[in-house]
Design an enzyme around this catalytic site. Structure first.
Site, PDB file in Angstrom:
ATOM      1  N   THR A  69       0.860  -1.195   0.000  1.00 25.77           N
ATOM      2  CA  THR A  69       0.000   0.000   0.000  1.00 25.77           C
ATOM      3  C   THR A  69       0.893   1.241   0.000  1.00 25.77           C
ATOM      4  O   THR A  69       2.117   1.133  -0.025  1.00 25.77           O
ATOM      5  CB  THR A  69      -0.947   0.012   1.229  1.00 25.77           C
ATOM      6  OG1 THR A  69      -0.164   0.054   2.418  1.00 25.77           O
ATOM      7  CG2 THR A  69      -1.843  -1.210   1.245  1.00 25.77           C
ATOM      8  N   LYS A 114      14.547   6.274   3.061  1.00 25.44           N
ATOM      9  CA  LYS A 114      15.443   5.177   2.666  1.00 25.44           C
ATOM     10  C   LYS A 114      16.764   5.258   3.440  1.00 25.44           C
ATOM     11  O   LYS A 114      17.309   4.230   3.866  1.00 25.44           O
ATOM     12  CB  LYS A 114      15.680   5.221   1.154  1.00 25.44           C
ATOM     13  CG  LYS A 114      14.402   4.810   0.385  1.00 25.44           C
ATOM     14  CD  LYS A 114      14.479   5.202  -1.067  1.00 25.44           C
ATOM     15  CE  LYS A 114      13.246   4.756  -1.822  1.00 25.44           C
ATOM     16  NZ  LYS A 114      13.082   5.417  -3.112  1.00 25.44           N
TER      17      LYS A 114
HETATM   18  N1  HSE Z   1       9.021   7.379  -5.562  1.00 22.27           N
HETATM   19  C1  HSE Z   1      10.093   6.468  -5.358  1.00 22.27           C
HETATM   20  C2  HSE Z   1      11.247   6.843  -6.282  1.00 22.27           C
HETATM   21  C3  HSE Z   1       9.614   5.081  -5.622  1.00 22.27           C
HETATM   22  O1  HSE Z   1      11.030   7.663  -7.175  1.00 22.27           O
HETATM   23  O2  HSE Z   1      12.342   6.356  -6.113  1.00 22.27           O
HETATM   24  C4  HSE Z   1      10.529   3.996  -5.183  1.00 22.27           C
HETATM   25  O3  HSE Z   1      10.740   4.007  -3.805  1.00 22.27           O
END
Ligand code: HSE
Length: 349
Positions: free
Chosen positions: A97, A225
């Site tokens: 999700t 991240k």
């Molecule tokens: N929006 C994220 C990106 C998706 O552009 O890297 C992958 O985590």
């Protein structure tokens, strides 16, 4: 034969199901892995539960044709995510999700509920892992369950597995690189002279961008991240709070800045760093000017790359897709395979 439940049937969930479906015989033949998807639930696309297993090709076609899974043939329809986890009787939950890095919801509740029910969990959802990854991992381990989240950083490019398995004996000293596909795509297009708005629109059409692209362009996604890496690789406990951590996106990078860097033999990249300063693990996200001699300078489009600095092997740079339907779907597949291999070794597949 594993019973699988899928919560979230957007770009990633569909990418995973396409791979599951197209590789069914390959997985059986090469890994003795067999499965049936007993439930799919999506807040927008509806839901279906089938004891005998859902025909994935048909479900994919159904949704592509704009029809709701609430009308798809099965034993039950209309279950929300938590009901699906509660009642599907699946062995593994695949959670795909949307991400909210401030609360981790709704993925957090889905993962907690699945662990409570004794299900292994595979997720690509960054919010719950960035915020509570270590705790969730401990909860899973206490119950003899697996929680896997390869797709949260660099999608299917094997970053977390590489560090966990292949670099297990190394001390990791620093990780830095490009972990957001959308912003790298935008910066690459701008480097080629396109406007910011035009590039963002294309990134959204290609399914790279988050539902709310602010999370990409303001650096929050890269920060989440970086926190996942800080917490899972360096054992830190850093919450991805963009107001409290050094986090700058690409919204203030102009075509002029890019041209200026270009004329000096540099490129501008959004760099996420995890490093140690005065004995403390730190994270930082900001646009940086990178010289052409750096391997990160040549990473184009939605590709990601991370340079891992280690004690024994010096620097290792890994590059590959960091977003998109098939690469992120593949992350779920590889996590499924990993769980299968580990369960097979335990003898309880
Ligand atoms: N929006 C994220 C990106 C998706 O552009 O890297 C992958 O985590």
């Amino acid at each position: 034969m594993y019973k699988l439940a899928l919560v979230g049937f957007g770009v990633v969930g569909q990418g995973f199901c396409e791979l599951l479906s197209s590789k069914k015989n390959f997985l059986k033949k090469n890994f003795n892995l067999d499965y049936r998807v007993v439930a799919i639930s999506d807040s927008q696309k509806g839901s279906v539960f089938s004891r005998e297993g859902i025909d994935l090709s048909k479900a994919l076609e159904w949704v592509k044709g704009g029809r709701s899974l609430d009308e798809f043939p099965g034993d039950e329809n209309g279950w929300d995510a938590l009901t699906t986890i509660e009642r599907s009787g699946a062995d593994i939950l695949f959670e795909a999700t949307w991400t909210d890095i401030r609360t981790g919801e709704p993925g957090l509740s889905h993962i907690r509920k699945a662990l409570e029910k004794g299900m292994h969990v595979v997720t690509t959802n960054k919010g719950p892992i960035a915020l509570f990854g270590n705790q969730l991992q401990r909860d899973a381990e206490e119950k003899g369950l697996f929680l896997r989240f390869e797709g949260t950083v660099m999608s299917g490019t094997p970053l977390l597995n590489l560090i966990r398995e292949c670099l297990a004996g190394c001390q990791i000293q620093e990780i830095r690189g490009i972990v957001n596909g959308t912003t790298n795509f935008i910066l690459t297009q701008m480097f080629e002279g396109k406007s910011y708005a035009e590039a963002l629109k294309t990134a959204q059409e290609l399914g790279y961008a988050e539902a709310v692209p602010d999370a990409d362009v303001l650096g929050w996604d890269a920060l989440a991240k970086a926190c996942i890496l800080a917490n899972t690789v360096f054992g830190a406990q850093i919450k991805p709070d963009p107001d409290k951590l050094p986090c700058q996106g690409i919204d203030k990078v102009s075509l002029k800045d890019i041209e200026q860097a270009k004329s000096e033999g540099m490129v501008i990249k959004l760099i996420a760093r995890v490093f140690i300063e005065n004995g403390e693990v730190r994270v930082k996200v900001s646009p940086e000017r990178i010289p052409l001699s750096d391997p990160l300078s040549g990473i184009k489009g939605a590709k990601n790359a991370l340079t891992i600095k280690t004690d024994a092997l010096d620097e290792i740079t890994i590059t590959g897709y960091g977003a998109g339907k098939t690469p992120t779907g593949f992350a779920m597949l590889v996590d499924f395979l990993d769980i299968h291999k580990k369960l097979s070794r335990r003898g309880n597949e």
